[in-house]
Design an enzyme around this catalytic site. Structure first.
Site, PDB file in Angstrom:
ATOM      1  CE  LYS A 254      -3.867  -2.290   2.397  1.00 21.45           C
ATOM      2  NZ  LYS A 254      -4.859  -2.170   3.506  1.00 21.45           N
TER       3      LYS A 254
ATOM      4  CE1 TYR B 241      -9.350  -3.046   0.439  1.00 21.27           C
ATOM      5  CE2 TYR B 241      -8.375  -1.023  -0.397  1.00 21.27           C
ATOM      6  CZ  TYR B 241      -8.251  -2.235   0.275  1.00 21.27           C
ATOM      7  OH  TYR B 241      -7.028  -2.620   0.783  1.00 21.27           O
TER       8      TYR B 241
ATOM      9  CG  ASN C  13      -3.498  -2.437   6.992  1.00 20.80           C
ATOM     10  OD1 ASN C  13      -3.348  -2.052   5.839  1.00 20.80           O
ATOM     11  ND2 ASN C  13      -4.558  -3.121   7.381  1.00 20.80           N
TER      12      ASN C  13
ATOM     13  CG  HIS D 175      -5.139  -6.126  -0.365  1.00 20.80           C
ATOM     14  ND1 HIS D 175      -6.365  -6.048   0.242  1.00 20.80           N
ATOM     15  CD2 HIS D 175      -5.272  -7.018  -1.386  1.00 20.80           C
ATOM     16  CE1 HIS D 175      -7.218  -6.857  -0.398  1.00 20.80           C
ATOM     17  NE2 HIS D 175      -6.581  -7.443  -1.387  1.00 20.80           N
TER      18      HIS D 175
ATOM     19  CD  GLU E  99      -8.838  -8.612  -3.600  1.00 20.28           C
ATOM     20  OE1 GLU E  99      -7.741  -9.139  -3.338  1.00 20.28           O
ATOM     21  OE2 GLU E  99      -9.639  -8.234  -2.714  1.00 20.28           O
TER      22      GLU E  99
HETATM   23  N1  UDP Z   1      -9.645  -0.722   7.434  1.00 22.66           N
HETATM   24  C1  UDP Z   1      -9.791   0.439   8.171  1.00 22.66           C
HETATM   25  N2  UDP Z   1     -10.510   0.397   9.346  1.00 22.66           N
HETATM   26  C2  UDP Z   1     -11.111  -0.752   9.801  1.00 22.66           C
HETATM   27  C3  UDP Z   1     -10.963  -1.923   9.038  1.00 22.66           C
HETATM   28  C4  UDP Z   1     -10.229  -1.883   7.870  1.00 22.66           C
HETATM   29  O1  UDP Z   1      -9.283   1.494   7.801  1.00 22.66           O
HETATM   30  O2  UDP Z   1     -11.751  -0.721  10.858  1.00 22.66           O
HETATM   31  C5  UDP Z   1      -8.873  -0.684   6.177  1.00 22.66           C
HETATM   32  C6  UDP Z   1      -7.507  -1.368   6.291  1.00 22.66           C
HETATM   33  O3  UDP Z   1      -6.577  -0.669   5.461  1.00 22.66           O
HETATM   34  C7  UDP Z   1      -7.812  -2.752   5.758  1.00 22.66           C
HETATM   35  C8  UDP Z   1      -8.793  -2.425   4.633  1.00 22.66           C
HETATM   36  O4  UDP Z   1      -9.588  -1.369   5.163  1.00 22.66           O
HETATM   37  O5  UDP Z   1      -6.646  -3.413   5.331  1.00 22.66           O
HETATM   38  C9  UDP Z   1      -9.698  -3.564   4.211  1.00 22.66           C
HETATM   39  O6  UDP Z   1     -10.359  -4.063   5.355  1.00 22.66           O
HETATM   40  P1  UDP Z   1     -10.483  -5.634   5.600  1.00 22.66           P
HETATM   41  O7  UDP Z   1     -11.446  -5.821   6.724  1.00 22.66           O
HETATM   42  O8  UDP Z   1     -10.781  -6.315   4.313  1.00 22.66           O
HETATM   43  O9  UDP Z   1      -9.021  -6.024   6.140  1.00 22.66           O
HETATM   44  P2  UDP Z   1      -7.834  -6.870   5.463  1.00 22.66           P
HETATM   45  O10 UDP Z   1      -8.475  -7.934   4.614  1.00 22.66           O
HETATM   46  O11 UDP Z   1      -7.002  -5.916   4.661  1.00 22.66           O
HETATM   47  O12 UDP Z   1      -7.075  -7.430   6.628  1.00 22.66           O
HETATM   48 MG    MG Z   2      -9.916  -7.768   3.131  1.00 24.57          MG
END
Ligand code: UDP
Ligand code: MG
Length: 142
Positions: A9, A49, A112, A115, A126
């Site tokens: 990211k 997303y 974080n 992805h 994706e």
């Molecule tokens: N995210 C966020 N706040 C939250 C949960 C997710 O900003 O409370 C962001 C974070 O960058 C995350 C992305 O949205 O990686 C996609 O969320 P997901 O729940 O799919 O998490 P991931 O699969 O990336 O672990």
């Molecule tokens: Mg996810």
């Protein structure tokens, strides 16, 4: 053999962690079969997303994802989807296991670093969001 999509990211790219992320995938037996750097528009980030469009974090997340270049890649290997998720760690770095990418480098739950697709269905969507068939390469096992 399974394929998954991973993204370094914009925060990971700014922190100069492209190599670190790829190294961890390679050291865990995953092979890069497609790779490029892209700067997503806000609309492209929203499309990627789309599953999260009703979440409270959607606006902020898509602003962040379109704030700078990302490195997107397709990884191949046995159980690639779950393996990448394991190497990344939990979404919230405070909850991520020791030794995971997010635990070691992520600033917070949004920024974080990395992805990874979460299912076969999302991997397929994706991968095709970023790559066509000619951009994904056969790799010989060493
Ligand atoms: N995210 C966020 N706040 C939250 C949960 C997710 O900003 O409370 C962001 C974070 O960058 C995350 C992305 O949205 O990686 C996609 O969320 P997901 O729940 O799919 O998490 P991931 O699969 O990336 O672990
Ligand atoms: Mg996810």
């Amino acid at each position: 053999m399974e394929r998954t999509l991973s993204i370094v990211k914009p925060d990971g790219v700014s922190k100069n962690l492209i190599g670190e992320v790829i190294k961890r995938f390679e050291q865990n037996g995953l092979r890069v079969v497609a790779l490029k750097m892209v700067k997503l528009s806000k609309t492209q980030a929203e499309g990627f997303y789309a599953v999260h469009k009703d979440k409270p974090f959607f606006q902020s997340l898509t602003d962040f994802m379109s704030s700078g270049p990302c490195v997107v890649m397709v990884l191949e290997g046995k159980d690639a989807i779950s393996k990448v998720r394991e190497i990344m760690g939990a979404t919230d770095p405070k909850k991520a296991e020791t030794g995971t990418i997010r635990r070691d480098f992520a600033q917070n739950i949004e920024r974080n670093i990395v992805h990874g697709s979460d299912s076969k269905e999302s991997a397929s969507f994706e991968i095709s969001y970023f790559f066509n068939a000619l951009e994904i390469h056969e790799r010989r096992e060493e």
